[in-house]
Enzyme design. Structure first.
Site, PDB file in Angstrom:
ATOM      1  N   CYS A 294       0.283   7.761   1.157  1.00  0.00           N
ATOM      2  CA  CYS A 294       0.950   6.719  -0.281  1.00  0.00           C
ATOM      3  C   CYS A 294       0.803   5.604   0.702  1.00  0.00           C
ATOM      4  O   CYS A 294       0.224   5.164   1.798  1.00  0.00           O
ATOM      5  CB  CYS A 294       2.270   7.017  -0.403  1.00  0.00           C
ATOM      6  SG  CYS A 294       3.577   6.327   1.230  1.00  0.00           S
ATOM      7  N   THR A 295       1.245   3.853   0.915  1.00  0.00           N
ATOM      8  CA  THR A 295       1.535   2.839   0.295  1.00  0.00           C
ATOM      9  C   THR A 295       2.002   2.818   2.034  1.00  0.00           C
ATOM     10  O   THR A 295       1.339   2.089   2.968  1.00  0.00           O
ATOM     11  CB  THR A 295       1.471   1.849  -0.434  1.00  0.00           C
ATOM     12  OG1 THR A 295       1.021   2.285  -1.429  1.00  0.00           O
ATOM     13  CG2 THR A 295       1.990   0.498  -0.169  1.00  0.00           C
TER      14      THR A 295
END
Length: 356
Positions: A294-295
């Site tokens: 994810c980020t």
């Protein structure tokens, strides 16, 4: 110990009288340089950041080019138990310590506190970074008595991002912050103000219950992730690990790793039925290798804990510090290109991270 409402009121009143404390610190514009880039701190107790990262302990505003002040973008999270009865007091303590560690007009960012832990994103003056990290670390470990007694407690991951420069006139600090904090070439300052608040969760998940977020399986360092991604490109498709993009659809459309399967969600709370559907379509079994990203790393913690505890999938791993950490590692340690294709969406006023 149970904190009575009067205790909360008392602490809030104390805070109101101490908001101006940071202004007592010097605001002279002496030259102050960071001797080397600062990236990816992992603090495992109430510790100090090594002074080798800083030229000195000066707290003056740092002038690097004319009247440009250097700021460091960072994010961090920690899953831990914060008892409901001390949640309001904990929020007040974090706010107070942040305002003591940073100049009042330069304290900008967001910290969410919930019974499951903390989640923060900030952009702080680079020469105050040491104080800020120490303050967050100290309050975090004082908040959880069980953690204080346990030397094997999980670390706080400080994901230290890019250094930005903003103009700050010498003779009017307040006006400069409110009116002239705009990045050169039109990039706005990431945050408008300081927000420290309580919520039901540090990452909205649709109301999942009964999952231990600290049991999420192993992380892969950016170096291990890069090597695994290179190896995957040489493997037959049917033997590759299942690579899952835990972000929302608009983020995945802007950029991703080759071969990643997006969840195609509009918000994180929609992830769970989509995960089950996707893994069923892929024929995943208990020992099927699954890699998630994810980020910044926080969504993968919840996804992998769900995979392990609800779906019984044990061979799961996740990218440590997310795409942001991967790109930082790549910039520091490798000269060849990133395996992440496209743009990385950021949840602040910068919006898109500059691709490497």
């Amino acid at each position: 110990m149970k904190f009575l409402p009067s205790s909360v009121s008392f602490l809030n009143s104390v805070m109101q009288t101490t908001y101006m404390y940071p202004f007592l610190k010097s605001f002279s514009f002496n030259s102050h340089r960071i001797s080397k880039p600062i990236h990816n701190y992992r603090l495992t107790g109430i510790t100090t950041i090594s002074k080798k990262h800083f030229s000195n302990g000066d707290h003056s505003c740092q002038e690097s080019n004319g009247n440009l002040q250097k700021f460091t973008a960072l994010s961090f999270f920690k899953f831990m138990n914060v008892p409901e009865e001390i949640l309001d007091v904990t929020v007040s303590r974090y706010r107070l310590e942040i305002l003591k560690a940073l100049p009042l007009e330069l304290a900008k960012g967001t910290l969410i506190v919930a019974t499951e832990g903390i989640n923060g994103q900030f952009c702080v003056p680079s020469n105050f970074l040491d104080d800020f990290l120490r303050s967050i670390t100290a309050i975090t470990y004082q908040t959880n008595p069980k953690t204080l007694k346990n030397e094997t407690n999980p670390a706080i991951d400080f994901n230290i991002g890019e250094t930005l420069e903003y103009p700050i006139p010498k003779n009017n600090l307040s006006r400069s912050i409110k009116e002239t904090l705009s990045v050169p070439e039109g990039r706005p300052f990431p945050f408008r103000k300081l927000i420290v608040r309580r919520k039901k969760s540090i990452l909205t998940d649709g109301g999942l219950q009964g999952i231990d977020w600290e049991d999420a399986g192993p992380e892969m360092t950016p170096a291990e992730w890069h090597s695994s991604m290179e190896a995957m490109q040489q493997q037959p498709k049917e033997t590759r690990p299942i690579l899952i993009d835990c972000r929302n659809s608009y983020e995945s459309q802007m950029g991703s790793f080759a071969g990643a399967l997006p969840l195609d969600t509009h918000n994180f709370g929609e992830s769970w039925p989509r995960l089950e559907q996707l893994l069923s379509e892929q024929g995943a079994g208990p020992q099927t290798p699954i890699m998630t990203f994810c980020t910044g790393g926080i969504r993968c913690v919840k996804v992998n804990a769900y995979l392990r505890q609800r779906l019984g999938l044990q061979n799961v791993s996740r990218l440590q510090k997310g795409i942001i950490g991967y790109e930082q590692w790549l910039a520091e340690h490798r000269e060849d290109g990133s395996l992440f294709e496209g743009d990385n969406f950021l949840f602040d006023r910068r919006r898109l991270e500059e691709p490497l």
